[in-house]
Design an enzyme around this catalytic site. Structure first.
Site, PDB file in Angstrom:
ATOM      1  N   ASP A 124       0.847  -1.192   0.000  1.00  0.00           N
ATOM      2  CA  ASP A 124       0.000   0.000   0.000  1.00  0.00           C
ATOM      3  C   ASP A 124       0.878   1.235   0.000  1.00  0.00           C
ATOM      4  OD1 ASP A 124      -2.559   1.131  -0.042  1.00  0.00           O
ATOM      5  OD2 ASP A 124      -2.499   1.544   2.091  1.00  0.00           O
ATOM      6  N   HIS A 131      -3.599  14.271   1.035  1.00  0.00           N
ATOM      7  CA  HIS A 131      -3.740  13.401   2.201  1.00  0.00           C
ATOM      8  C   HIS A 131      -2.496  13.460   3.086  1.00  0.00           C
ATOM      9  CE1 HIS A 131      -4.693   9.864   4.607  1.00  0.00           C
ATOM     10  NE2 HIS A 131      -3.576   9.286   4.216  1.00  0.00           N
ATOM     11  N   GLU A 197     -10.091   4.124   4.419  1.00  0.00           N
ATOM     12  CA  GLU A 197      -9.214   4.799   3.474  1.00  0.00           C
ATOM     13  C   GLU A 197      -9.709   4.464   2.079  1.00  0.00           C
ATOM     14  OE1 GLU A 197      -5.038   5.564   5.818  1.00  0.00           O
ATOM     15  OE2 GLU A 197      -5.070   4.017   4.271  1.00  0.00           O
ATOM     16  N   GLU A 199      -9.359   4.090  -1.561  1.00  0.00           N
ATOM     17  CA  GLU A 199      -8.191   3.894  -2.412  1.00  0.00           C
ATOM     18  C   GLU A 199      -8.563   3.211  -3.724  1.00  0.00           C
ATOM     19  OE1 GLU A 199      -4.731   2.227  -0.643  1.00  0.00           O
ATOM     20  OE2 GLU A 199      -5.212   2.901   1.389  1.00  0.00           O
ATOM     21  N   ASP A 231      -8.784   0.418   2.679  1.00  0.00           N
ATOM     22  CA  ASP A 231      -7.770  -0.043   3.630  1.00  0.00           C
ATOM     23  C   ASP A 231      -8.178   0.404   5.033  1.00  0.00           C
ATOM     24  OD1 ASP A 231      -5.379  -1.318   4.311  1.00  0.00           O
ATOM     25  OD2 ASP A 231      -4.264   0.555   4.263  1.00  0.00           O
ATOM     26  N   ARG A 235      -6.895   3.891  13.886  1.00  0.00           N
ATOM     27  CA  ARG A 235      -5.973   5.012  14.057  1.00  0.00           C
ATOM     28  C   ARG A 235      -5.314   5.038  15.433  1.00  0.00           C
ATOM     29  NH1 ARG A 235      -4.915   6.203   8.887  1.00  0.00           N
ATOM     30  NH2 ARG A 235      -6.769   6.881   7.738  1.00  0.00           N
ATOM     31  N   GLN A 238      -2.648   2.366  15.371  1.00  0.00           N
ATOM     32  CA  GLN A 238      -1.605   2.815  14.454  1.00  0.00           C
ATOM     33  C   GLN A 238      -0.724   3.893  15.094  1.00  0.00           C
ATOM     34  OE1 GLN A 238      -3.205   4.503  10.852  1.00  0.00           O
ATOM     35  NE2 GLN A 238      -1.219   4.911   9.944  1.00  0.00           N
ATOM     36  N   LYS A 251      -3.396  -1.763  10.586  1.00  0.00           N
ATOM     37  CA  LYS A 251      -3.796  -1.884   9.183  1.00  0.00           C
ATOM     38  C   LYS A 251      -4.086  -3.320   8.759  1.00  0.00           C
ATOM     39  CE  LYS A 251      -2.882   2.388   7.523  1.00  0.00           C
ATOM     40  NZ  LYS A 251      -3.766   3.175   6.658  1.00  0.00           N
ATOM     41  N   THR A 255      -8.531  -5.565   4.635  1.00  0.00           N
ATOM     42  CA  THR A 255      -8.528  -4.679   3.477  1.00  0.00           C
ATOM     43  C   THR A 255      -9.591  -5.195   2.520  1.00  0.00           C
ATOM     44  OG1 THR A 255      -6.166  -4.197   3.702  1.00  0.00           O
ATOM     45  CG2 THR A 255      -7.179  -3.753   1.562  1.00  0.00           C
ATOM     46  N   GLU A 361      -9.077  12.740   8.243  1.00  0.00           N
ATOM     47  CA  GLU A 361      -9.002  14.054   7.598  1.00  0.00           C
ATOM     48  C   GLU A 361     -10.338  14.784   7.649  1.00  0.00           C
ATOM     49  OE1 GLU A 361      -6.675  14.248   3.700  1.00  0.00           O
ATOM     50  OE2 GLU A 361      -7.203  12.130   3.880  1.00  0.00           O
TER      51      GLU A 361
END
Length: 413
Positions: A124, A131, A197, A199, A231, A235, A238, A251, A255, A361
């Site tokens: 990834d 971002h 996420e 993607e 994904d 948080r 992480q 993570k 996925t 975000e």
């Protein structure tokens, strides 16, 4: 013989003859028999059986229970198969016969879609300048948003291939170590800051030998197709684990990818120049005028829905690093490619709030909740469902659809 009557696919259908994505499916009548299918409107073609009936040279490959043998066959086979399938489906008489023979089935409750390929490796990336800059401002407010290496090479990490799942698979809330900023030590429990996420994923076909670097100009020889990818990210897990190495348990739990892989060749009309480069790139990553590298950006229009409500529309055309550069970078040290390799673009975000591709975000780390008709959200709650959808410009004003990716959050074990 079936008495199925096949209607024409509308000109504005996202899955018309200029798309023809591949998937793998079973039916209620044969739940243990996985078959490769090609989507045409709201129908799926049993492409292996159709190829066998036509005595097509790639019939055996197309009769496999996953796309991996087709991925391994390489681009000449991909082009030959795609041309044959298009000719079968755009011939009205042939199409009616395929339906009558039970080889063209409606995509209804009797059809179950599966992960279309066996994932060999999963990488990834982190390719959106918007971002990466937003995350830098959130986590390092007193420093430059981008790290010094960001505009010199595509940043990425190796994920976990075994936890890549098909759209519709429930997403169990992960547990792990969490440490609040004011806590002296970590504790253990379910993630409190579960995120998405949005993607785009790239599915690799042609293999390489150890020590081989793949140039940007070889993108079409090695990337079979494109899919949407979510994904999922914890948080809080992480944030505690990622220094000094990088993403790991925050993570690796899940996925999600689409059940449909759109051929790269179907996106020729979506090709676009990437954003202007602000730094000179090393030769293996150089693109643009004089580089000999064709435009490798893609104009994909993504929509993110949370519990059915649109919360973001990230523009893939704004991505700083292209798939061609990512492929070149991840092989420049001689790392091999295998059929079924998957690499993700990284979160797709644009310059406006309404184009940010993750809740971290969108809510600015929880400061500004997303407003839904059913209440506010900072991060995902149990029972929440997230759906990614997208389309790209096609020939003659048509649109090419990418298969949706949906996942619903279930409680931690």
């Amino acid at each position: 013989m079936s008495d199925v009557s096949l209607p024409d696919v509308a000109e504005d259908d996202l899955y018309g003859p200029d798309n023809l994505p591949y998937g793998v499916y079973t039916t209620d009548a044969a739940p243990d028999r996985r078959r490769i299918g090609v989507r045409y409107g709201s129908w799926v073609l049993d492409v292996g059986a159709a190829a066998a009936a036509a005595d097509h040279p790639w019939a055996e490959v197309l009769s496999a229970p996953s796309l991996n043998p087709l991925l391994a066959a390489g681009r000449p086979a991909w082009r030959e198969v795609r041309a044959a399938v298009r000719s079968w489906l755009t011939d009205a008489a042939r199409r009616e016969q395929l339906a009558a023979d039970g080889l063209l089935l409606p995509l209804d409750a009797s059809v179950t879609l599966h992960l279309p390929f066996e994932v060999a490796d999963y990488v990834d990336f982190y390719a959106s300048e918007h971002h990466a800059s937003n995350l830098g401002r959130i986590f390092r407010p007193d420093s430059e948003p981008l790290t010094p290496n960001w505009k010199h090479m595509p940043i990425g990490y190796h994920g976990r291939a075994g936890t890549v799942v098909v759209s519709g698979t429930p997403v169990k809330r992960p547990s792990g170590q969490r440490k609040a900023p004011d806590a002296p030590v970590p504790d253990f429990g379910p993630s409190r800051r579960l995120d998405i996420e949005a993607e785009v994923g790239f599915v690799v076909g042609g293999a390489t030998e150890p020590g081989t670097a793949v140039p940007q100009t070889a993108l079409r020889d090695h990337v079979f197709g494109v899919c949407l990818l979510n994904d999922w990210s914890a948080r809080d897990l992480q944030a505690w684990e990622y220094v000094p190495l990088g993403p790991f348990l925050g993570k690796s739990f899940t996925t999600s990818v689409s059940a449909w892989i759109t051929p790269l060749d179907a996106l020729d009309h979506a090709r676009t120049e990437p954003p202007a480069r602000s730094h000179e790139l090393l030769p293996y990553l150089a693109d643009g005028e004089g580089s000999g590298v064709e435009a490798a950006g893609l104009d994909l229009r993504i929509t993110v829905r949370l519990n059915g409500e649109v919360i973001s529309e990230p523009p893939f055309a704004a991505m700083y690093w292209t798939a061609a550069q990512q492929l070149a970078h991840m092989t420049v040290n001689g790392a091999t490619l295998r059929p079924g390799d998957l690499f993700g673009s990284g979160t797709v975000s644009g310059p406006e709030v309404a184009t940010r591709g993750c809740l971290l975000e969108l809510t600015w780390a929880g400061r500004d909740p997303v407003e839904l008709s059913t209440g506010k959200r900072t991060f995902l709650e149990d029972g929440d469902e997230v759906t990614l959808s997208a389309w790209a410009p096609g020939p003659n004003g048509t649109r090419i659809g990418l298969g949706e990716v949906t996942g619903r959050i279930t409680p931690a074990a």
